[in-house]
Design a protein around this motif. Structure first.
Motif, PDB file in Angstrom:
ATOM      1  N   LEU A 225      46.413  11.330  24.150  1.00 20.69           N
ATOM      2  CA  LEU A 225      47.754  11.317  24.731  1.00 20.69           C
ATOM      3  C   LEU A 225      47.704  11.304  26.254  1.00 20.69           C
ATOM      4  O   LEU A 225      48.559  10.694  26.908  1.00 20.69           O
ATOM      5  CB  LEU A 225      48.552  12.526  24.240  1.00 20.69           C
ATOM      6  CG  LEU A 225      48.872  12.557  22.745  1.00 20.69           C
ATOM      7  CD1 LEU A 225      49.583  13.838  22.365  1.00 20.69           C
ATOM      8  CD2 LEU A 225      49.706  11.349  22.338  1.00 20.69           C
ATOM      9  N   LEU A 230      51.110  10.001  28.568  1.00 20.77           N
ATOM     10  CA  LEU A 230      52.275  10.699  28.036  1.00 20.77           C
ATOM     11  C   LEU A 230      52.492  12.001  28.786  1.00 20.77           C
ATOM     12  O   LEU A 230      51.553  12.772  29.006  1.00 20.77           O
ATOM     13  CB  LEU A 230      52.079  10.984  26.547  1.00 20.77           C
ATOM     14  CG  LEU A 230      53.260  11.640  25.829  1.00 20.77           C
ATOM     15  CD1 LEU A 230      54.406  10.643  25.679  1.00 20.77           C
ATOM     16  CD2 LEU A 230      52.842  12.182  24.469  1.00 20.77           C
ATOM     17  N   GLY A 233      51.070  15.445  27.562  1.00 18.94           N
ATOM     18  CA  GLY A 233      50.217  14.997  26.471  1.00 18.94           C
ATOM     19  C   GLY A 233      49.138  16.003  26.119  1.00 18.94           C
ATOM     20  O   GLY A 233      48.850  16.229  24.937  1.00 18.94           O
ATOM     21  N   SER A 258      55.520  14.357  20.407  1.00 16.98           N
ATOM     22  CA  SER A 258      54.963  13.273  21.219  1.00 16.98           C
ATOM     23  C   SER A 258      55.802  11.999  21.124  1.00 16.98           C
ATOM     24  O   SER A 258      56.037  11.331  22.142  1.00 16.98           O
ATOM     25  CB  SER A 258      53.517  12.987  20.794  1.00 16.98           C
ATOM     26  OG  SER A 258      53.475  12.568  19.437  1.00 16.98           O
ATOM     27  N   ALA A 262      57.703  10.258  24.113  1.00 16.26           N
ATOM     28  CA  ALA A 262      57.349   8.860  24.389  1.00 16.26           C
ATOM     29  C   ALA A 262      58.589   7.970  24.425  1.00 16.26           C
ATOM     30  O   ALA A 262      58.691   7.061  25.267  1.00 16.26           O
ATOM     31  CB  ALA A 262      56.361   8.354  23.337  1.00 16.26           C
ATOM     32  N   THR A 276      51.523   5.883  20.753  1.00 14.86           N
ATOM     33  CA  THR A 276      51.650   7.329  20.508  1.00 14.86           C
ATOM     34  C   THR A 276      51.695   7.624  19.020  1.00 14.86           C
ATOM     35  O   THR A 276      51.016   8.541  18.532  1.00 14.86           O
ATOM     36  CB  THR A 276      52.925   7.866  21.182  1.00 14.86           C
ATOM     37  OG1 THR A 276      52.894   7.557  22.577  1.00 14.86           O
ATOM     38  CG2 THR A 276      53.034   9.369  21.001  1.00 14.86           C
TER      39      THR A 276
END
Length: 372
Positions: A225, A230, A233, A258, A262, A276
């Protein structure tokens, strides 16, 4: 002593033990943590003994290395985690509000085309407010666990007492096992030993194996991530890995967090959103087909629903002490319940004939464990 009197004695002992645990739950955390630490490190001490190192030296070496690693990890991870969690909680209502807006924008035309706008409430409740309330509830719950487990001892006492307890128990572990074994009723000693071995195998197989699964998954999610850029992440990946101790919960939680972040961050770039999503699909595939079968195995017999119930129930009753005891107690209850079921299926109460004489060794059926 008749069977009825034996059953009555052990039931009374169990009730007394549970009552003592409940009454003393406020001061038990460092001792339970020390016992758990000694249990997890005992195989390593046994291996060091085989190399010629004495039990005292092996225990001291293991505890020193463990404490050093723990302190280094604490110094490095805690400040970062605290900063990330604070920032994430602060921005979470904004993320949810943005998701709500995007959902209304993208689904609005479809809803109007289908003529469903009249079926929807005129003013739906704010999801951001619901999330804020959920965060407040979770904070209150965690504070309750903290106060229930630490009310009388404090964090300093925990960090000081736990290594000392673990050291002494690790030194005397084999002798304690032999002593407890000598207390078992002689007429049922073989059966009790086999049940104890199955309980030990279930606890060790799950805790040690699942801990490795959590570490591997947490590292994979956090690194992956972070590489795609991200926001938060690393935090989401570490959280997903930690929660993977409960099967499927970690991956599902990480996936929802996530993908939600995202969508807000990358919209309308579907490539990054799909990347993701793909990270968690791949991680779940590797966990289910490679990591869990190899590291945990199917002979543990802890169903995910039973494990979640045990964690919530014991955590609510005994705080952090209950969370530490949940897995071993759930494993022990599962083994004993399966043994009792086998006894019932072989008894005249079920068969209506003479009882079948069972061998002391308890066979673990993989399919039965999964269905238990």
């Amino acid at each position: 002593m008749t069977v009825q009197r034996q059953i009555g004695f052990w039931i009374a002992a169990l009730v007394v033990g549970v009552l003592l645990l409940f009454v003393l739950r406020g001061i038990l955390l460092p001792f339970v943590a020390g016992f758990a630490l000694a249990y997890l490190l005992d195989p390593l001490a046994d291996r060091l003994q085989k190399t010629g190192i004495g039990r005292l030296g092996a225990s001291l070496l293991i505890l020193v290395l463990f404490v050093l690693i723990f302190i280094v990890a604490l110094v490095i991870l805690v400040p970062f985690a605290a900063q990330q969690v604070g920032a994430f909680v602060e921005r979470l209502p904004g993320y949810v509000s943005r998701l709500q807006e995007l959902g209304a924008e993208q689904l609005g035309p479809l809803i109007r085309r289908l003529g469903l706008e009249d079926a929807l409430p005129a003013a739906p409740p704010s999801v951001g407010n619901l999330i804020s309330q959920g965060i407040a509830w979770m904070t209150t719950f965690l504070q309750g666990l903290w106060s229930g487990g630490q009310a009388l001892i404090g964090i300093f006492s925990l960090l000081v007492v736990t290594p000392v307890v673990a050291f002494y128990m690790l030194v005397d572990w084999d002798r304690m096992v032999r002593t407890v074994d000598s207390w078992m009723p002689m007429s049922h000693r073989d059966t009790i030993r086999d049940i104890a071995r199955d309980i030990d195998r279930a606890i060790a197989g799950f805790v040690r194996g699942q801990a490795l699964v959590c570490l591997i998954l947490g590292t994979f999610y956090a690194v992956s991530l972070a590489l795609i850029g991200l926001n938060f992440g690393v935090l989401i990946g570490m959280t997903a890995g930690l929660l993977s101790f409960i099967p499927y919960v970690g991956s599902l939680t990480g996936l929802i967090l996530s993908v939600g972040v995202a969508i807000v961050q990358f919209w309308p770039d579907w490539t990054m959103i799909a990347a993701t999503l793909g990270i968690f699909i791949f991680g779940q595939f590797v966990e289910g087909n490679i990591l869990s079968p190899k590291l945990v195995g199917e002979s543990v017999g802890l169903h995910p629903v039973w494990l979640m119930f045990a964690l919530v129930a014991f955590g609510a009753l005994f705080g952090f002490v209950g969370l530490l005891l949940a897995v071993p107690l759930a494993a022990a209850i599962g083994v004993i319940a399966r043994f009792a079921l086998r006894q019932y299926l072989a008894s005249p109460l079920y068969r209506g004939t003479d009882p079948v004489i069972l061998k002391p060794r308890i066979e673990i059926d993989h399919k039965a464990n999964r269905d238990a």
